[in-house]
Design a protein around this motif. Structure first.
Motif, short mmCIF file in Angstrom:
data_model
loop_
_atom_site.label_atom_id
_atom_site.label_comp_id
_atom_site.label_asym_id
_atom_site.label_seq_id
_atom_site.Cartn_x
_atom_site.Cartn_y
_atom_site.Cartn_z
N GLU A 46 -4.08 -3.30 0.43
CA GLU A 46 -3.44 -4.57 0.38
C GLU A 46 -3.26 -5.14 -1.24
O GLU A 46 -4.24 -5.38 -1.60
CB GLU A 46 -4.33 -5.36 1.24
CG GLU A 46 -4.25 -5.13 2.68
CD GLU A 46 -2.74 -5.28 3.28
OE1 GLU A 46 -2.17 -5.99 2.82
OE2 GLU A 46 -2.91 -4.36 4.29
N PRO A 47 -2.04 -4.83 -1.72
CA PRO A 47 -0.81 -4.35 -1.19
C PRO A 47 -1.12 -2.79 -1.33
O PRO A 47 -1.75 -2.48 -2.22
CB PRO A 47 0.13 -4.83 -2.03
CG PRO A 47 -0.41 -5.17 -3.29
CD PRO A 47 -1.77 -5.54 -3.04
N PRO A 48 -0.31 -2.00 -0.66
CA PRO A 48 -0.58 -0.63 -1.00
C PRO A 48 -0.17 0.03 -2.35
O PRO A 48 1.17 -0.30 -2.78
CB PRO A 48 0.45 0.16 0.22
CG PRO A 48 1.55 -1.12 0.58
CD PRO A 48 0.66 -2.23 0.20
N MET A 49 -0.98 0.60 -2.93
CA MET A 49 -0.64 0.89 -4.40
C MET A 49 -1.36 2.36 -4.77
O MET A 49 -2.14 2.71 -4.02
CB MET A 49 -1.13 0.19 -5.37
CG MET A 49 -0.73 -1.58 -5.19
SD MET A 49 -1.20 -2.66 -6.28
CE MET A 49 -0.45 -2.31 -7.98
N LEU A 50 -0.74 3.16 -5.66
CA LEU A 50 -1.09 4.20 -6.18
C LEU A 50 -0.98 4.49 -7.49
O LEU A 50 -0.50 3.54 -8.23
CB LEU A 50 -0.12 5.48 -5.35
CG LEU A 50 1.29 5.72 -5.54
CD1 LEU A 50 1.69 6.15 -6.84
CD2 LEU A 50 1.94 5.97 -4.47
N ILE A 65 0.90 2.82 -12.40
CA ILE A 65 0.62 2.18 -11.11
C ILE A 65 1.69 1.75 -10.36
O ILE A 65 2.71 1.23 -11.23
CB ILE A 65 -0.49 1.16 -11.34
CG1 ILE A 65 -1.70 1.65 -11.96
CG2 ILE A 65 -0.54 0.36 -10.02
CD1 ILE A 65 -2.72 0.60 -12.43
N ALA A 66 1.96 2.06 -9.18
CA ALA A 66 3.24 1.82 -8.45
C ALA A 66 2.77 1.04 -7.01
O ALA A 66 1.75 1.52 -6.32
CB ALA A 66 4.01 2.88 -8.29
N GLU A 67 3.73 0.29 -6.53
CA GLU A 67 3.47 -0.36 -5.38
C GLU A 67 4.30 0.18 -4.63
O GLU A 67 5.54 0.41 -4.51
CB GLU A 67 3.72 -1.91 -5.18
CG GLU A 67 3.56 -2.52 -4.03
CD GLU A 67 3.73 -4.09 -4.05
OE1 GLU A 67 3.48 -4.70 -3.01
OE2 GLU A 67 3.88 -4.72 -5.09
#
Length: 163
Positions: free
Chosen positions: A48-52, A136-138
């Protein structure tokens, strides 16, 4: 402390050869066309939020495009995609030429066909980390419906899961 235990690039490589990792391909769209590379550094950062996150070498041919990209594609490869993984890992390869099957996806990101799953992420930041950057990306959307088993990288080569 014995010299062979001191922190060196060779020590780090030797230890991580023992770490089995899933194989991914990261893609982005540049002014001169699509770029991509094979990566084993993919990690989930946040729900939350989806991040990688993933790492990319600043000396790689893909880095200039990744450095400027607003969005990236993340592809989880299946065990049937060893050759695709090798193509995207090979320096100087025409990675998007046949037999690579792909299409322009959301936000113009190249999306590879036949993968186990893919995501498109909006780049939030790029963190300096030695000779790499941690991107890092949402996550903005994706598709987890591919079939098959994941491709792994272990001991310097591609492998399959064993039951």
């Amino acid at each position: 402390m014995p010299a062979d235990l001191l922190a060196t690039p060779d020590l780090l490589r030797s230890v991580f050869r023992r770490h089995a990792a899933g194989v991914t391909v990261i893609t982005a769209r540049g002014d001169a066309g699509p770029v991509g590379f094979t990566a084993t550094s993919l990690a989930s950062v946040s729900a939350e939020p989806p991040m990688l996150s993933f790492g990319v070498g600043t000396g790689s041919s893909s880095w200039p495009v990744i450095a400027a990209a607003d969005h990236v594609g993340v592809h989880i490869l299946g065990e049937h995609q060893q050759e695709l993984a090798a193509t995207f890992a090979r320096s100087g390869a025409d990675r998007f030429a046949p037999p690579t099957a792909w299409r322009e996806g959301p936000e113009g990101v190249p999306v590879l066909d036949g993968v186990l799953a893919w995501l498109v992420g909006r780049v939030v930041t790029r963190v300096p980390a030695g000779d790499h950057r941690i991107v890092i990306a949402e996550v903005v959307l994706g598709d987890p419906t591919g079939t098959g088993r994941p491709l792994l990288y272990h001991q310097g080569r591609f492998n399959r899961l064993r039951d």
